[in-house]
Write a protein that holds these residues in place. Structure first.
Motif, short mmCIF file in Angstrom:
data_model
loop_
_atom_site.label_atom_id
_atom_site.label_comp_id
_atom_site.label_asym_id
_atom_site.label_seq_id
_atom_site.Cartn_x
_atom_site.Cartn_y
_atom_site.Cartn_z
N LYS A 307 0.83 -1.21 0.00
CA LYS A 307 0.00 0.00 0.00
C LYS A 307 0.86 1.26 0.00
O LYS A 307 0.49 2.27 -0.58
CB LYS A 307 -0.93 0.01 1.23
CG LYS A 307 -1.99 -1.08 1.18
CD LYS A 307 -2.93 -1.02 2.36
CE LYS A 307 -2.29 -1.43 3.66
NZ LYS A 307 -1.85 -2.83 3.70
N THR A 308 2.03 1.17 0.68
CA THR A 308 2.87 2.36 0.80
C THR A 308 3.29 2.89 -0.57
O THR A 308 3.32 4.10 -0.80
CB THR A 308 4.11 2.06 1.65
OG1 THR A 308 3.72 1.22 2.73
CG2 THR A 308 4.73 3.32 2.20
N ASP A 402 -3.07 6.23 6.96
CA ASP A 402 -2.72 4.81 6.96
C ASP A 402 -3.43 4.11 8.11
O ASP A 402 -3.54 4.65 9.19
CB ASP A 402 -1.19 4.67 7.11
CG ASP A 402 -0.72 3.27 6.72
OD1 ASP A 402 -1.55 2.48 6.21
OD2 ASP A 402 0.47 2.98 6.91
N GLU A 403 -3.87 2.90 7.85
CA GLU A 403 -4.51 2.07 8.89
C GLU A 403 -5.75 2.74 9.44
O GLU A 403 -5.84 3.12 10.59
CB GLU A 403 -3.51 1.77 10.02
CG GLU A 403 -2.18 1.23 9.54
CD GLU A 403 -2.30 -0.11 8.84
OE1 GLU A 403 -3.37 -0.74 8.89
OE2 GLU A 403 -1.31 -0.53 8.22
N GLY A 560 2.21 -2.46 10.23
CA GLY A 560 3.12 -1.89 9.25
C GLY A 560 4.61 -2.14 9.33
O GLY A 560 5.29 -1.95 8.34
MG MG Z 1 1.54 -0.38 5.57
#
Ligand code: MG
Ligand code: ADP
Length: 697
Positions: A307-308, A402-403, A560
């Motif tokens: 995803k990053t 994120d998340e 992560g």
């Molecule tokens: Mg990640």
């Protein structure tokens, strides 16, 4: 353009005889102000009072109607003073017991008087008893008919009796029978296409089910009348979510043309190709960013799906177009990892990255804030601290979160105001590694567009998961020793039920000491939430660099963190964690090409449910499959997290049971918006209390 709908059912409740201002006030607290509100205030369950049971046939636990003659009534002194009334009907005797009673009640229950009563039968000091039965006198001249329908039990509030609610619904149904209409808000073509029964019949049936009703279907929520209303309710919620989305999207966002240069340079240095899924999702985002409406996109991708990189590509498009980008992560460790990655990626392109976390203080903090405000830092990485009041962005054009499961809808909405000079709203990209089962995503996140990264980068081998009882701890320690001797690295994760970071830290310290003693030949690190960010960063760096063989950790490593050489993970007391969380943790291994293992070191004995849940972890490594199963075993509240905003309470519908309705509900919602826009808001008003509608905004 059709005018506003004339809906007679919106008449205030004071049209009913006996509803004065005081009662109206009480009802208002329960959300009941109009005839419509009463008609849609549906029973929770039903009682069968259509038959009278002979007293001799009563069994403890039954809810029953009985009729009999009073033999005597006395105040008795047990542990608590009570009024005890003995009732006979020729087949047997029964006692009625009252802990709260008036002199009038005692007088009414005189010897020889005849009564019908209803209540739950239980074993008591004097044989079978009913506590506080509902009573009707049988001494009047006309015999009382028994109930002709099942008796509804309504959701209630203090000071409002079931009898009162029943007579209200009785009045509302009678009002309908007097030729008043209940507005059918679903258009005929939808009713026909989805085979939905007429509203009026459904409402009538649910308030007063005939004795012939399929009670089992009714109790399980499978009755046609419930199906009809569940559909309408889900539709109303869907429309409300679409409203919310429209509200956010009504602000203007900066249109960002596709990048010409930066992405190419970035990809060329990367050393590998994007997966097909990364390319597909990347171009979906690229298209969104070109629009003048704020993007609202959720990317779901299993741990390790990359995803990053997708976020980085989005950032580059915004940066190249001259806009600031903010990337927010839920923990400092993770934010720091992102900061390191983005700094390494962006420095060669001549872009500065600022860093902001709650613990950053004094001059360094001022310095970073300054860079953000002047725009000297075009890229900003941090924790929640990023969206606090003191942070002024120069021209924020894209916010990446994120998340997502740690952030509420509120924060999503607050982002709107951080946009460039208050004129533009930033685009929003939300990434989550907790796959949200399709059924839940459709309703709880209907305001977002979703993309799924459904492909892992090549060369990964699935993690092999085993369940081991903690009576075999020694063997597991031996296994860690062997693995590390072969040059692998391992995690040992300690879990606790308590939310207290201090207790978690203590438990991890204890385990760390124990492991240091058992494995003197290994270098073992410890990381937990009570350590200073600097210390944590040092430990993570040492582990990443291969200086530590084994890392003892609390669940702070959950999200992560990326160490490809780590290929063994032991999780203590996995039965205490949600499956999604276990899946997250396990995702820390299996990032390299060697086969990885995860040992779930449970505390015996496991409950049946516990065994079943951990069995799912052993059998599947697919986050979506795990999430669906977890949903089936634990229900939506648990899966989404109880504190999550946006998890709605339904009156009739049930997301699990009615999951198969959702695709049709979505279709119907867009059809309603296009063809019957004037019916949408009345439908929302009918099903969602005002508070519910605005709680999200
Ligand atoms: Mg990640
Ligand atoms: P996620 O955030 O989805 O869990 P990351 O973005 O952290 O995953 O990526 C996990 C690892 O996979 C990182 O080491 C990253 O460099 C690597 N990676 C990502 N995309 C690819 C790809 N297309 N090919 C090979 N490796 C990749």
């Amino acid at each position: 353009m059709p005018g506003p709908l004339n809906m007679p059912e919106k008449t205030a409740l004071t049209v009913f005889k006996g509803v004065g201002p005081a009662l109206a006030e009480k009802l208002h607290k329960l959300g009941l102000s109009s005839v419509q509100d009463v008609l849609f205030h549906l029973p929770l369950r039903y009682q069968d009072r259509t038959r009278v049971t002979p007293i001799g046939a009563l069994r403890p636990g039954m809810d029953a109607v009985v009729e009999g003659t009073v033999q005597g009534t006395d105040v008795v002194m047990g542990r608590r003073r009570s009024l005890l009334c003995r009732l006979h009907d020729g087949t047997g005797g029964l006692s009625l017991r009252f802990y709260y009673f008036s002199g009038a009640l005692k007088a009414n229950l005189e010897r020889g008087s005849q009564w019908r009563c209803y209540g739950e039968v239980r074993p008591g000091a004097s044989g079978l008893e009913i506590y506080h039965p509902e009573l009707q006198s049988l001494d009047s001249i006309t015999p009382l008919p028994v109930a002709e329908t099942l008796t509804p039990i309504y959701p209630s509030t203090e000071g409002l009796s079931q009898q009162r609610l029943r007579s209200l619904s009785e009045a509302a149904l009678a009002w309908l029978d007097q030729g008043n209409s209940l507005t059918e808000l679903l258009p005929a073509n939808i009713l026909e296409e989805y085979q939905l029964a007429p509203l009026r019949e459904a409402i009538h049936t649910l308030h007063r089910p005939p004795p012939s009703v399929d009670l089992e279907a009714l109790e399980e929520g499978r009755h046609w009348a419930q199906h009809r209303l569940a559909f309408e309710e889900l539709l109303a919620h869907q429309l409300a979510m679409l409203n919310l989305r429209a509200q956010i999207r009504s602000h203007e966002a900066p249109a960002m043309p596709p990048g010409k240069e930066l992405a190419g340079l970035f990809l060329a240095r990367l050393g590998f190709n994007l997966t097909g899924a990364q390319q597909r999702v990347g171009s979906e985002i690229a298209r969104d960013l070109q629009q003048r409406q704020p993007m609202l996109r959720l990317i779901q991708g299993d741990v390790g799906s990359g995803k990053t990189l997708v976020a980085a590509m989005a950032a580059l498009q915004a940066l190249e177009a001259g806009w600031q980008v903010a990337l927010m992560a839920p923990t400092e460790i993770l934010a720091e990892q992102h900061f390191n990655n983005f700094s390494a990626w962006l420095a060669p392109l001549g872009i500065s990255v600022a860093w902001l976390a709650g613990k950053l203080k004094g001059k360094t903090r001022q310095n970073q804030l300054q860079m953000i405000e002047t725009g000297d830092a075009a890229m900003v990485v941090g924790t929640h601290a990023l969206f606090q009041g003191e942070v002024q962005f120069h021209n924020l054009g894209l916010a990446i979160i994120d998340e997502q499961h740690r952030f509420g809808v509120q924060q999503r909405l607050a982002l709107r105001d951080k946009g460039a000079a208050g004129q533009f709203s930033p685009h929003q990209l939300i990434m989550t590694a907790t796959p949200i089962p399709r059924t839940l995503a459709m309703s709880a996140y209907a305001d977002l567009d979703t993309s799924v990264l459904d492909e892992l980068p090549p060369g990964r081998t699935p993690v092999n998961t085993v369940l081991v009882s903690d009576s075999r701890r020694e063997e597991v320690i031996e296994r860690v020793k062997m693995g590390c001797a072969e040059g692998r690295q391992a995690y040992w994760v300690c879990t606790l039920i308590e939310e207290s970071e201090q207790l978690q830290a203590q438990a991890a310290e204890g385990t760390w000491e124990m492991l240091c003693e058992s494995l003197p030949q290994l270098s073992i690190g410890l990381i937990h939430g009570r350590m200073k960010p600097m210390e944590k960063a040092e430990i993570m760096a040492a582990f990443k660099g291969g200086d530590l063989h084994l890392l003892v950790a609390t669940t702070v490593i959950e999200v992560g963190v990326d160490v490809p050489n780590a290929s063994l993970m032991v999780i203590e007391n996995p039965e205490r964690l949600g499956l999604a969380q276990l899946h997250q943790l396990r995702g820390r291994v299996g990032r390299g090409s060697t086969a990885s293992h995860c040992v779930l070191l449970y505390h015996a004995p496991l409950s049946h449910l516990g065994r079943e849940r951990l069995g799912i972890m052993r059998e599947s490594t697919d986050g979506f499959v795990i999430a669906e199963k977890d949903l089936q075993l634990r229900g939506p509240g648990e899966v989404l997290g109880t504190r999550q905003t946006g998890v709605v309470q339904f009156r009739v519908a049930d997301l699990l049971r009615d999951a198969d309705l959702l695709p049709r509900v979505q279709e119907a919602a867009s059809l309603m918006q296009q063809q019957y826009p004037q019916q949408c808001q009345p439908l929302i008003d009918r099903w969602l209390a005002v508070g519910q509608q605005f709680a999200r905004v």
